[in-house]
Design a protein around this motif. Sequence first.
Motif, PDB file in Angstrom:
ATOM      1  N   ILE A   8     -36.353 -42.859 -84.736  1.00  0.00           N
ATOM      2  CA  ILE A   8     -35.768 -41.688 -85.478  1.00  0.00           C
ATOM      3  C   ILE A   8     -37.164 -40.752 -85.599  1.00  0.00           C
ATOM      4  N   ASN A   9     -36.795 -39.593 -85.794  1.00  0.00           N
ATOM      5  CA  ASN A   9     -37.908 -38.490 -86.006  1.00  0.00           C
ATOM      6  C   ASN A   9     -37.460 -37.237 -86.636  1.00  0.00           C
ATOM      7  N   HIS A  11     -36.380 -34.441 -86.035  1.00  0.00           N
ATOM      8  CA  HIS A  11     -35.221 -34.057 -85.294  1.00  0.00           C
ATOM      9  C   HIS A  11     -33.913 -34.525 -85.866  1.00  0.00           C
ATOM     10  N   THR A  12     -34.140 -35.986 -86.287  1.00  0.00           N
ATOM     11  CA  THR A  12     -32.753 -36.756 -86.552  1.00  0.00           C
ATOM     12  C   THR A  12     -32.498 -37.205 -87.987  1.00  0.00           C
ATOM     13  N   ALA A  13     -33.731 -37.194 -88.604  1.00  0.00           N
ATOM     14  CA  ALA A  13     -33.910 -37.741 -89.859  1.00  0.00           C
ATOM     15  C   ALA A  13     -34.562 -36.940 -91.173  1.00  0.00           C
ATOM     16  N   ARG A  18     -37.228 -41.258 -93.089  1.00  0.00           N
ATOM     17  CA  ARG A  18     -38.433 -41.588 -92.077  1.00  0.00           C
ATOM     18  C   ARG A  18     -39.546 -42.355 -93.076  1.00  0.00           C
ATOM     19  N   ARG A  77     -42.212 -39.462 -86.558  1.00  0.00           N
ATOM     20  CA  ARG A  77     -41.362 -40.375 -86.077  1.00  0.00           C
ATOM     21  C   ARG A  77     -41.838 -41.912 -86.072  1.00  0.00           C
ATOM     22  N   HIS A 111     -28.896 -41.881 -87.524  1.00  0.00           N
ATOM     23  CA  HIS A 111     -30.076 -41.077 -87.342  1.00  0.00           C
ATOM     24  C   HIS A 111     -30.881 -41.632 -86.132  1.00  0.00           C
ATOM     25  N   TYR A 113     -31.855 -42.721 -82.367  1.00  0.00           N
ATOM     26  CA  TYR A 113     -31.437 -42.467 -80.913  1.00  0.00           C
ATOM     27  C   TYR A 113     -31.810 -43.621 -80.022  1.00  0.00           C
TER      28      TYR A 113
END
Length: 447
Positions: A8-9, A11-13, A18, A77, A111, A113
């Motif tokens: 997760i990073n 962009h996604t969370a 995080r 991330r 969240h 990838y």
Amino acid sequence: MHLFSIGINHHTAPIALRERVAFPLEQIRPALRTLEGAWQGRNGARCGAAHTAPTNERLAFGSDALSEAAILSTCNRTEIYCATDDGAAPDRAIAWLSAYHGIPADELAPHVYALPQSEAVRHAMRVASGLDSMVLGETQILGQMKEAVRTASEAGAMGSYLNQMFQRTFSVAKEVRGQTGIGAHSVSMAAAAVRLAQRIFDKISSQRVLFIGAGEMIELCATHFAAQAPRALVVANRTPQRGSMLAKRIGGQAITLAELPARLHEFDIVVSCTASSLPVIGLGAVERAIKARKHRPIFMLDLAVPRDIEHEVGQLGDVFLYTVDDLGSIVREGAAMRQAAVAQAEAIIETRVQGFMQWLEQRSVVPVIRHMRTQADALRRVELERAQKMLARGADPAAVLEALSQALTNKFIHGPTHALTHACGGDRDELVDLLSGFYRHSGSFGR
């Protein structure tokens, strides 16, 4: 061999998630042990309870299940890179991450990838080159990735596949920074911090600034704030010696973390970034500071993950609290100027990804080539032993050599000949074309 990465990073969370999946540096080795154990079935049932992989348990990443792994964890991330023979490995890795941190899978999964093969390689190269960072082109991530690889290597979790991928990744990052303007056009996190503070205070030179921590990020921020010549610069750090060294470099003073509650009210700007797993500044301490300041505002910037400042502090009327995520809009400014450099960097990365995947495909036939050589050598030894016995009985050497060469020839072409005589239709045509390539120089299979 399957390569993949999950993570997760920013962009996604959000930061709230995080920080829950972050790995402090000292936890990465035991985490790698439980990750390997999840594949082996030894620790899978308990890996999420207390992070309790036995410290004396020997890593066994050389198994067929999970061969290699590395964990990268930063403020933006948390990613796991793996090489395995298990095609379902990404799902198992996500389940392990959920269990290890005690986060329900249905809460974490949206969240996360999961990137297989070339996508994982491309992602690693983009991350190392600063193309996936909140601050486009920043250089800190490359050092963090190298540290992650070093930790995994010391834990015995690295092998030829990930080693090759990361070495090529580091080389690509160097190439991108050397051949493009990605670094020249980047907006550093530290510069963005100063710009954000200037939205609260017109003149930094009139303010007193406190830095909590003495790591690389704090050092960068301190350098940028020092350039504004504030009234005072103070560094508070868990290790007094390191704090004193940084304070001396920026022309400031050093205090201990124990002094913070009594002195917090003195500062207009507070920038914090420590490796603590718990907040170092609580709501009560800030409330007391605000009261002592007679409600003069405080700008607080929390760059740590997990966060150093309790998030409830942001609800106080006289506190302007920002986290690392809040810097996103600042660092994205001027992105249009950097697009040419980004396109050039992406082209370099794409070429290097293809090169690595070709290497990976070549590696996939190594076991077959090894087997072929073993079989051929076994045949050679049998015929050589037979020839030596004939010579020992006094046979004509020329006749022995002729017999040896004919026997080797017959045995080496037996497999292809058998396949040709039993093939039919399109399969036979394909086989003829294939063997023609092998024997093109001799002309034996010309059509």
